[in-house]
Design a protein around this motif. Structure first.
Motif, mmCIF file in Angstrom:
data_model
loop_
_atom_site.group_PDB
_atom_site.id
_atom_site.type_symbol
_atom_site.label_atom_id
_atom_site.label_comp_id
_atom_site.label_asym_id
_atom_site.label_seq_id
_atom_site.Cartn_x
_atom_site.Cartn_y
_atom_site.Cartn_z
ATOM 1 N N ALA A 170 0.833 -1.201 0.000
ATOM 2 C CA ALA A 170 0.000 0.000 0.000
ATOM 3 C C ALA A 170 0.871 1.256 0.000
ATOM 4 O O ALA A 170 2.051 1.222 0.336
ATOM 5 C CB ALA A 170 -0.930 -0.006 1.209
ATOM 6 N N ALA A 171 0.259 2.373 -0.382
ATOM 7 C CA ALA A 171 0.915 3.680 -0.330
ATOM 8 C C ALA A 171 0.059 4.622 0.510
ATOM 9 O O ALA A 171 -1.177 4.598 0.434
ATOM 10 C CB ALA A 171 1.102 4.252 -1.728
ATOM 11 N N THR A 172 0.735 5.454 1.320
ATOM 12 C CA THR A 172 0.041 6.385 2.200
ATOM 13 C C THR A 172 0.697 7.759 2.139
ATOM 14 O O THR A 172 1.754 7.941 1.545
ATOM 15 C CB THR A 172 0.083 5.918 3.671
ATOM 16 O OG1 THR A 172 1.445 5.998 4.147
ATOM 17 C CG2 THR A 172 -0.434 4.501 3.826
ATOM 18 N N SER A 173 0.050 8.704 2.819
ATOM 19 C CA SER A 173 0.649 10.007 3.083
ATOM 20 C C SER A 173 0.772 10.180 4.588
ATOM 21 O O SER A 173 0.082 9.516 5.373
ATOM 22 C CB SER A 173 -0.205 11.136 2.502
ATOM 23 O OG SER A 173 -1.446 11.237 3.194
ATOM 24 N N GLY A 174 1.663 11.081 5.001
ATOM 25 C CA GLY A 174 1.809 11.400 6.420
ATOM 26 C C GLY A 174 2.390 12.795 6.572
ATOM 27 O O GLY A 174 3.422 13.113 5.975
ATOM 28 N N ARG A 175 1.738 13.618 7.339
ATOM 29 C CA ARG A 175 2.213 14.984 7.517
ATOM 30 C C ARG A 175 3.491 15.052 8.332
ATOM 31 O O ARG A 175 4.244 16.011 8.245
ATOM 32 C CB ARG A 175 1.113 15.825 8.177
ATOM 33 C CG ARG A 175 1.473 17.296 8.358
ATOM 34 C CD ARG A 175 0.289 18.075 8.871
ATOM 35 N NE ARG A 175 0.636 19.455 9.199
ATOM 36 C CZ ARG A 175 -0.235 20.366 9.648
ATOM 37 N NH1 ARG A 175 -1.498 20.021 9.798
ATOM 38 N NH2 ARG A 175 0.155 21.585 9.925
#
Length: 331
Positions: A170-175
């Motif tokens: 999977a691919a995610t974003s994170g601040r």
């Protein structure tokens, strides 16, 4: 099933953040999030007031910890108890991931190409992964306005390369959120599709991410479904060999109403692209006046498919959103 807006990389004053968990939860709620993962560096002590803060703010708080080492940072989410990061050496991170899995968690590479030592100890990933099947996800977008950063572009390419090699990651974003501060810079959101079958919301969120049921965006929520004559497959699904056919219909939905009032790209000029291991297999112009877009694609042209939404943000032509993949069985 429902989509939940998540921030999956955050810190409090229990590590190097300058915010309490309560401040973090309130700030996330104000920005339209439903869920945050607390991923303090090498500690889980910041979760001690989680239940009361969840009740006060209505925010789901997922347990987590960022393994912060000399060889890379690894975000672990959904842990039922502390898993010691210290034994992990440059050649045996697979063993560490196995320990995370054994304690109910999942593991992902954090900002793998950020500038490392001496600017940021271990921020650049140097662990040698022996078996990519063990890794659950890659944080391909890190920080604010993530799509324009060169280190994130490298992380996105790494993810795509692993998909091309047949891995389901999977691919995610994170601040990588450390402090409460006002910003006009675009923020990314990882939406997780909860099955709502059983267990807590936290357990459902962890299952969703482990299964790759995720869509990442700086604005609208983009989803994709692949349809054959006999079935429909969503993000994270794998089309079985017995349902491989000569032609599919891909249906992409763009929800421009999510987090209403918290983002706006009036000059976007949206372009929707259907991507696969063989490159672009379809492209259409998109607008706020239309939500569904349909693509006819041949059955033998892909091993994985995802949707990407591109547009102009702050004068830059960039990716605004992307989905995780739908896979074809290799069997």
């Amino acid at each position: 099933m429902r989509w939940m807006a998540c921030e999956l990389h955050s810190h409090t004053d229990h590590s190097d953040g300058r915010q309490s968990l309560q401040e973090l939860a309130r700030g996330a709620r104000a920005l339209g999030f439903d869920c945050i993962a607390l991923t303090d560096h090498n500690t889980m002590t910041g979760l001690k007031d989680r239940e009361s803060i969840e009740q006060e703010t209505g925010m789901t708080i997922i347990s987590g910890m960022e393994w912060t080492t000399f060889y890379g940072h690894m975000v672990t989410i959904g842990l039922t108890e502390f898993v010691d990061w210290r034994p992990a050496g440059p050649g045996d991170i697979d063993r560490g991931i196995e320990q995370v899995h054994a304690h109910g968690g999942i593991a992902g590479m954090a900002h793998p190409y950020r500038i490392g030592s001496p600017m940021c100890t271990g921020c650049f990933w140097e662990f040698e992964i022996q078996d990519w099947n063990k890794l659950d996800y890659i944080e391909v977008w890190s920080g604010t306005f993530p799509s324009i950063k060169t280190d994130n572009a490298r992380a996105f390419r790494l993810w795509t390369e692993r998909l091309n090699e047949g891995f389901r990651i999977a691919a995610t974003s994170g601040r990588d959120w450390h402090v409460q501060e006002q910003t006009e810079t675009p923020l990314s959101v990882t939406y997780l599709l909860l099955d709502e079958a059983e267990g807590s919301v936290t357990e459902q969120a962890v299952r969703a991410l482990a299964a790759g049921r995720a869509s990442v965006t700086m604005g609208p929520l983009v989803t994709v479904e692949l349809r054959s004559a006999s079935a429909a497959y969503g993000i994270g699904d794998c089309v079985p060999e017995q349902d491989r056919t000569e032609r599919y219909e891909a249906v992409v939905n763009i929800d421009f109403h999510v987090r209403a009032g918290l983002w706006e790209y009036p000059e976007a000029g949206y372009t929707l692209v259907l991507m696969s291991n063989s490159g672009s297999i379809g492209e259409q112009q998109a607008s706020l006046a239309q939500s569904d877009y349909r693509f006819a694609i041949p059955g033998d042209a892909w091993r994985w498919v995802r949707a990407e939404l591109k547009g102009t943000v702050r004068g830059v032509r960039t990716m605004i959103a992307f989905t995780n993949a739908i896979y074809a069985s290799a069997e």
